[in-house]
Design an enzyme around this catalytic site. Structure first.
Site, PDB file in Angstrom:
ATOM      1  N   ASN A  96       0.882  -1.187   0.000  1.00 20.25           N
ATOM      2  CA  ASN A  96       0.000   0.000   0.000  1.00 20.25           C
ATOM      3  C   ASN A  96       0.902   1.214   0.000  1.00 20.25           C
ATOM      4  O   ASN A  96       1.950   1.208   0.643  1.00 20.25           O
ATOM      5  CB  ASN A  96      -0.881   0.029   1.263  1.00 20.25           C
ATOM      6  CG  ASN A  96      -2.011  -0.978   1.208  1.00 20.25           C
ATOM      7  OD1 ASN A  96      -2.198  -1.663   0.194  1.00 20.25           O
ATOM      8  ND2 ASN A  96      -2.771  -1.078   2.294  1.00 20.25           N
ATOM      9  N   GLU A 477     -22.273  19.475   3.122  1.00 21.64           N
ATOM     10  CA  GLU A 477     -22.109  18.069   3.501  1.00 21.64           C
ATOM     11  C   GLU A 477     -23.273  17.245   2.957  1.00 21.64           C
ATOM     12  O   GLU A 477     -23.084  16.134   2.441  1.00 21.64           O
ATOM     13  CB  GLU A 477     -22.020  17.946   5.019  1.00 21.64           C
ATOM     14  CG  GLU A 477     -22.272  16.572   5.608  1.00 21.64           C
ATOM     15  CD  GLU A 477     -21.322  15.479   5.109  1.00 21.64           C
ATOM     16  OE1 GLU A 477     -20.271  15.825   4.544  1.00 21.64           O
ATOM     17  OE2 GLU A 477     -21.673  14.293   5.274  1.00 21.64           O
ATOM     18  N   GLU A 484     -22.239  11.414  -3.448  1.00 17.83           N
ATOM     19  CA  GLU A 484     -21.482  10.181  -3.226  1.00 17.83           C
ATOM     20  C   GLU A 484     -22.296   8.931  -3.474  1.00 17.83           C
ATOM     21  O   GLU A 484     -21.811   7.959  -4.021  1.00 17.83           O
ATOM     22  CB  GLU A 484     -21.020  10.128  -1.763  1.00 17.83           C
ATOM     23  CG  GLU A 484     -19.799  10.916  -1.426  1.00 17.83           C
ATOM     24  CD  GLU A 484     -19.329  10.572  -0.026  1.00 17.83           C
ATOM     25  OE1 GLU A 484     -20.026  10.921   0.939  1.00 17.83           O
ATOM     26  OE2 GLU A 484     -18.275   9.944   0.072  1.00 17.83           O
ATOM     27  N   LYS A 599     -12.709   4.308   1.085  1.00 19.28           N
ATOM     28  CA  LYS A 599     -13.100   4.716   2.434  1.00 19.28           C
ATOM     29  C   LYS A 599     -12.044   5.626   3.056  1.00 19.28           C
ATOM     30  O   LYS A 599     -12.379   6.606   3.694  1.00 19.28           O
ATOM     31  CB  LYS A 599     -13.287   3.484   3.325  1.00 19.28           C
ATOM     32  CG  LYS A 599     -13.691   3.830   4.747  1.00 19.28           C
ATOM     33  CD  LYS A 599     -14.968   4.629   4.797  1.00 19.28           C
ATOM     34  CE  LYS A 599     -15.342   5.059   6.184  1.00 19.28           C
ATOM     35  NZ  LYS A 599     -16.493   5.995   6.200  1.00 19.28           N
TER      36      LYS A 599
HETATM   37  C1  AGP Z   1     -17.295  11.263   3.318  1.00 16.53           C
HETATM   38  O1  AGP Z   1     -18.592  10.725   3.092  1.00 16.53           O
HETATM   39  C2  AGP Z   1     -16.300  10.778   2.289  1.00 16.53           C
HETATM   40  N1  AGP Z   1     -16.239   9.376   2.263  1.00 16.53           N
HETATM   41  C3  AGP Z   1     -14.969  11.471   2.360  1.00 16.53           C
HETATM   42  O2  AGP Z   1     -15.202  12.813   1.989  1.00 16.53           O
HETATM   43  C4  AGP Z   1     -14.256  11.487   3.740  1.00 16.53           C
HETATM   44  O3  AGP Z   1     -14.979  12.285   4.650  1.00 16.53           O
HETATM   45  C5  AGP Z   1     -12.875  12.107   3.542  1.00 16.53           C
HETATM   46  O4  AGP Z   1     -12.155  11.282   2.649  1.00 16.53           O
HETATM   47  C6  AGP Z   1     -12.082  12.242   4.837  1.00 16.53           C
HETATM   48  O5  AGP Z   1     -11.839  10.981   5.394  1.00 16.53           O
HETATM   49  P1  AGP Z   1     -11.280  10.900   6.918  1.00 16.53           P
HETATM   50  O6  AGP Z   1     -12.335  11.507   7.787  1.00 16.53           O
HETATM   51  O7  AGP Z   1     -11.063   9.451   7.159  1.00 16.53           O
HETATM   52  O8  AGP Z   1     -10.002  11.704   6.954  1.00 16.53           O
END
Ligand code: AGP
Length: 604
Positions: A96, A477, A484, A599
């Site tokens: 990774n 948001e 999304e 994610k």
């Molecule tokens: C939120 O629904 C998204 N999956 C994405 O914007 C996420 O909030 C963003 O990638 C930040 O992730 P984190 O909170 O794990 O840093």
């Protein structure tokens, strides 16, 4: 985002590896592969079940490594899927992260007659390790990693040595699960829960030799490192759907419990607040002159709501910046500045880089983090864990409302410490926080009605959301959630911005979701809704129970319980999360794993 899983022990590795990859699927990927001692490698494009269907009889080795790949260098293909191997096809590796100098390394090896079969940076690392291998795998890995610039979480094994897997970490998580019949390796602790809760987190710059009964850790310079095992504090059911159609729905319906877990031991109705993770730095926070908040996506919007809270109720100047911008733009630090990173995963590359920029400038760094033991949680000077439990769906829901709740707690704490909130004001906020789980339960009881409303608005290709003050970031948001999981183009605006351009978009085919709780800008928002209706655009209002005006103006209204203004965004967010969920499901999409999304974005 890519996932790593490995096993060294006395059982058949193959089923363990496949189960591990399935537990990592939620992170988003496009291909997968495994390597098992004495049995070779199998790879497949698409879901893990495609890989599973290709596994031949008799793949019975007891040591193996596996990977789900989210393509960065090279298209999704079997050739690019991990594991990758060295020239002799005896050393196999999953990775990774990003090897930034892979082109230079590749050219140097090509000049020596080493050929490559893939477009990946990972294969370059596997080939490089092979050039150093003289019988000691750990030494070969150490020698190769010293040539590497970039980020990595790697697991490496030799096909003639089933006794060990060598792992290393720089900027991409690796955690070792201590089991009874062997040891496990993963890039995400949640994938280990089926086998053990006892884990060892690797830090950046550490390398470990994992055998079936031990895990010896040293620094990349060769210094031995004693590690302590930690216990994961949530159980395996936390990563099961438990009867819900999707993880996203389950995590939305966890809202009351998430708030209870977030506030447990931290607030009481009389207004007292205790945040153990920031207690040591409270004197500094009391005299703070400026707080910078960084985050990405939903975390950024949570920080943006936090900004309104802290300015209004703690008299604290706050700037909020996208982490992806913050890390590349000039920042002005002074001794009374603190930097707060908001992140569910604790591994987001842009947020981590921003945090490290603050640390370089000796700024006090704080975190609001959900994933216990994650990189950002470990690198901040102080912070607050969400305790929302693992969030599996790609779209952040329960973590987001937990982040808002933590900001409310922080605001209450600093508002009192900085002499801004009096006893009654503190008690009002605290009582509302303690009462919030009940309020959210009543919102969730309206889910069937919200599902019906979602069906009516799912037919549109575009949407606009508007809100003011703490609800301006919630409009954005909400738009992000809709984008999304339903792929509808939605944008959020501050209500007052309509007349500065966005109003040009309005027509009878572009619905507007208006967020107008009965707060001190209700009348302004009501006027915005009148402007919208004058352009014949449909309006779905999210308003407070008891509001008798809005029903005469809006086409549809979802009524919500009224709570303290500092918490109302949390109530509105749960409605928007349900709306986006039902819209995405209604359109037939995989709302848990939306296309193109991961994610946790641990690469730039
Ligand atoms: C939120 O629904 C998204 N999956 C994405 O914007 C996420 O909030 C963003 O990638 C930040 O992730 P984190 O909170 O794990 O840093």
């Amino acid at each position: 985002m890519c996932g790593i899983f490995g096993y060294v022990g006395s059982n058949r590795a193959t089923p363990i590896l496949i189960n591990g990859l399935k537990a990592l699927e939620y992170r988003g990927y496009d291909s997968a592969g495994i390597f098992v001692s004495d049995c070779g490698s199998v790879k497949a494009v698409g879901p893990v079940v495609n890989l599973e269907s290709k596994i031949p009889q008799g793949m019975n080795g007891s040591t193996g490594i596996a990977h789900t790949r989210w393509a960065t260098h090279g298209v999704p293909s079997e050739a690019n899927a991990h594991p990758h191997h060295d020239k002799s096809e005896s050393i196999w590796l999953v990775h990774n992260g990003i090897i930034e100098n892979y082109n230079e390394l590749k050219s140097e090896m090509q000049a020596k007659g080493i050929n490559f079969y893939s477009e990946t940076d990972t294969e370059v690392l596997a080939k490089l390790i092979g050039t150093y291998f003289d019988g000691d795998l750990k030494q070969a890995v150490l020698s190769a990693l010293k040539q590497v610039r970039g980020t990595y979480g790697v697991a490496v094994m030799h096909d003639q040595d089933a006794s060990q897997v060598v792992v290393a970490r720089m900027g991409s998580p690796i955690v070792i699960g201590v089991g009874y019949d062997g040891n496990y390796i993963s890039s995400d602790p949640s994938a280990l829960l089926a086998y053990t809760k006892e884990v060892v987190y690797l830090e950046d710059g550490e390398v470990a030799v994992v055998t079936g009964s031990a895990c010896e850790v040293e620094s990349i310079k060769g210094d031995k490192i004693e590690k302590t095992t930690e216990i994961i504090d949530w159980d395996h059911t936390a990563i099961q759907k438990n009867g819900y159609a999707h993880f996203m729905l389950k995590e939305i319906f966890e809202a009351p419990k998430v708030i209870e877990d977030t506030i447990r031991g931290r607030v009481s109705a009389n207004g007292s607040v205790k945040l153990g993770g920031v207690e040591a730095v409270l004197p500094k926070l009391k005299d703070l002159e400026r707080l910078q908040i960084v985050g990405c996506g939903s975390a950024f919007y949570a920080g943006s709501v936090g900004k309104y809270m802290l300015k209004e109720y703690a008299n604290l100047p706050v700037e909020v910046e996208l982490a992806s911008e913050y890390r590349y733009t000039k920042q002005i630090f002074d001794k009374n500045t603190a930097l707060l990173a908001v992140t569910q995963s604790g591994e987001t590359a842009d947020t981590l880089a921003s945090l490290r920029l603050g640390k370089e400038h000796k700024v006090l760094t704080l975190g609001v983090v959900n994933a216990v033991g994650s990189t950002i949680a470990r690198e901040t000077d102080a912070g607050v864990y969400n305790h929302a439990g693992p969030e599996i769906a790609v779209a952040s829901t329960k973590a987001f409302i937990s982040q808002l709740t933590v900001f409310a707690l922080l605001t209450l704490l600093l508002g009192k410490e900085r002499g801004v909130l009096n006893e009654k004001e503190s008690r009002d906020i605290a009582e509302s926080i303690v009462n919030l789980p009940k309020v959210l339960k009543s919102v969730l009881d309206e889910s069937a009605f919200i599902e019906e409303v979602a069906k009516k608005y799912a037919k549109y290709d575009n949407m606009m959301l508007i809100g003011r003050k703490l609800h301006a970031p919630i409009a954005s948001e909400g738009a992000l959630k809709i984008k999304e999981v339903s792929y509808i183009h939605a944008e959020g605006y501050a209500g007052g911005e309509l007349k500065h351009g966005p109003i040009a978009l309005l027509h009878d085919g572009l619905p507007v979701i208006a967020l107008l709780p009965q707060d001190d800008v209700y009348e302004k928002m009501y006027s915005n809704v009148e402007e919208v209706k004058a352009r014949r655009a449909p309006v779905l209002a999210i308003a407070n129970i008891g509001d008798e005006k809005i029903g005469k103006l809006a086409d549809d209204v979802i009524f919500t319980p009224k709570t303290h203004p500092i918490l109302q965004p949390i109530v509105t967010s749960v409605v928007l999360q349900l709306l986006s969920y039902y819209t995405g499901v209604g359109k037939g999409y995989d709302v848990d794993r939306p296309r193109n999304l991961a994610k946790s974005v641990t690469v730039e």
